[in-house]
Design an enzyme around this catalytic site. Structure first.
Site, short mmCIF file in Angstrom:
data_model
loop_
_atom_site.label_atom_id
_atom_site.label_comp_id
_atom_site.label_asym_id
_atom_site.label_seq_id
_atom_site.Cartn_x
_atom_site.Cartn_y
_atom_site.Cartn_z
N GLU A 54 110.90 -2.22 68.18
CA GLU A 54 111.48 -1.06 67.50
C GLU A 54 110.41 -0.02 67.16
OE1 GLU A 54 113.75 -4.71 65.81
OE2 GLU A 54 111.81 -4.26 66.73
N ALA A 161 106.44 -31.65 89.28
CA ALA A 161 106.64 -31.42 90.71
C ALA A 161 106.84 -32.77 91.38
CB ALA A 161 105.42 -30.71 91.31
N SER A 175 97.85 -36.81 94.37
CA SER A 175 98.96 -35.93 94.02
C SER A 175 98.73 -34.47 94.40
CB SER A 175 99.23 -36.01 92.51
OG SER A 175 98.09 -35.61 91.77
N TRP A 177 98.45 -31.70 97.32
CA TRP A 177 99.41 -31.05 96.43
C TRP A 177 100.81 -31.46 96.84
CZ3 TRP A 177 97.50 -28.84 92.28
CH2 TRP A 177 96.19 -28.33 92.32
N ARG A 191 102.75 -21.17 82.38
CA ARG A 191 101.67 -21.46 81.43
C ARG A 191 101.28 -20.20 80.66
NH1 ARG A 191 97.41 -25.40 84.73
NH2 ARG A 191 98.84 -27.20 84.97
N THR A 203 97.19 -38.70 82.12
CA THR A 203 97.02 -37.60 83.07
C THR A 203 95.57 -37.14 83.10
OG1 THR A 203 99.30 -36.85 82.76
CG2 THR A 203 97.73 -35.23 83.59
N ARG A 214 95.81 -19.81 85.64
CA ARG A 214 94.87 -19.26 86.62
C ARG A 214 95.53 -18.15 87.45
NH1 ARG A 214 93.82 -24.65 86.21
NH2 ARG A 214 94.83 -25.35 88.13
N GLY A 301 102.77 -37.37 82.38
CA GLY A 301 103.15 -38.33 83.40
C GLY A 301 104.46 -38.99 83.01
#
Length: 375
Positions: A54, A161, A175, A177, A191, A203, A214, A301
């Site tokens: 505003e 993923a 893992s 990718w 993120r 993890t 990134r 995880g």
């Protein structure tokens, strides 16, 4: 310009604010026919408590019209203007000072300090106020803010993923990718938008992640590691970069001799109560809420994901699905733990959408109830 057309313009600005990691509020000022002022929340971007949508729109309108008097103008804002004195003067005060004659509001603010009081105050001072214009669209932009205000806990998005056969890694643990570049970029955009990111010590031990954003100009979320016994390696990338990216280790360890090396490295160590053999997750959510971390990406995880889901602490799921098959009876899946006894106890998603991201897909939806159906 109709009220609906004008509110759509304000919604567009609110979406821009969301993309910048702000509370998504957009505002325009019109002279009846044309837009003369635009604004969106920019507090995080500008590092200014005064950068409310505003106030930004009023400044823009005054600059364009060459006057501080906006007596013939109408304001359209996606969220009810604040009326309480906080870190900045209330927006209602600026609206009245500018002499705006009419205000059109999309969503009502659930904050008990506002909750209709902003609208009431404006009407008391003779301002014509219309509410509920494109309310559903306005409400849909603010699940994080609304949840945080109502519960004082962060809105949690479980993100993972996986392959088409439900694997987050090969049987070897490899893992990188699972998904391709477009999907991974989308993760970094998320993120940037969320205040915190939560992972378990498992993890950290298996992947040694950075958990930073990134993308050019992106903001790093506060990194939160759930580490009951304080096993995070001092030479992990999380600890080595704690002086550059805010880092919280949530643990049950209180021994100063154990915690000092982490605080010396720049980490904040939160000693929390335990529940069973692990950190009490509801207590962690309370602590994060008290620290004004309103939204969290859960990138854990299978064990942590299950624990959060079982505790009823997940509000949304984002599953990035790659059209590939890994196989492997021992390969990890995104949600592990004990699991449910029967399909009718499953956590259900509603308002599910599927979006193509290059060759991968993002399936997301709101958690309708917890694993025991108590919501």
């Amino acid at each position: 310009m109709t009220d609906t057309e004008a509110m759509r313009e304000a919604l567009s600005l609110a979406r821009e604010a969301a993309d910048e990691g702000e509370v998504p509020v957009g505002c325009i000022v019109t002279d009846g026919e044309h837009i003369v002022g635009r604004g969106r929340n920019r507090r995080e971007t500008d590092k200014s408590a005064l950068a409310h949508a505003e106030l930004e729109a009023i400044r823009d309108a005054c600059r364009r019209l060459g006057s501080w008097r906006l007596h013939r103008c109408t304001m359209y804002v996606t969220l009810e203007p604040c009326c309480h004195q906080g870190r900045q003067p209330p927006c209602t005060e600026a609206i009245l000072a500018a002499g705006i004659r009419r205000v059109v509001v999309g969503s009502m603010d659930p904050n008990p300090l506002v909750a209709g009081k902003g609208v009431e105050l404006l009407r008391t001072h003779g301002v014509e106020v219309e509410t509920g214009v494109l309310r559903e669209q306005c409400d849909a932009l603010n699940p994080v803010f609304f949840h945080y205000i109502r519960t004082k806990r962060p809105y949690v998005v479980m993100k993972y993923a996986m392959t088409l056969d439900g694997k987050i890694a090969a049987y070897t643990g490899a893992s990188r990718w699972i998904t391709r570049e477009a999907a991974r970029r989308h993760v970094h955009e998320m993120r940037h938008r969320y205040r915190g990111i939560l992972a378990g010590v498992g993890t950290v031990l298996s992947d040694d992640p950075l958990l930073t954003c990134r993308i050019p100009g992106g903001r790093d979320p506060v990194r939160i590691i759930c580490d009951t016994s304080l096993r995070t390696p001092l030479d992990s990338r999380i600890v080595r970069t704690a002086d550059k990216a805010e880092t919280i280790l949530a643990t049950c360890v209180s021994d100063p001799g154990r915690t000092a090396p982490y605080t010396d490295a720049g980490c904040r160590v939160w000693t929390l109560p335990g529940r069973g053999e692990h950190v009490d997750l509801p207590a962690l959510m309370d602590a994060l809420g008290a620290a004004e971390i309103d939204g969290v990406l859960l990138e854990g995880g299978g064990t942590l994901n299950w624990a959060m889901l079982e505790a009823g602490l997940v509000q949304r799921v984002q599953a990035y699905i790659a059209p590939k098959l890994l196989g492997g009876a021992g390969a990890r899946s995104p949600v592990e733990g004990r699991g449910v006894e029967a399909p009718d106890q499953a956590a259900h998603l509603r308002k599910v959408t599927v979006t193509a991201l290059g060759e991968d897909f993002l399936l997301e939806g709101e958690v309708d109830r917890d694993v025991y159906g108590t919501h």
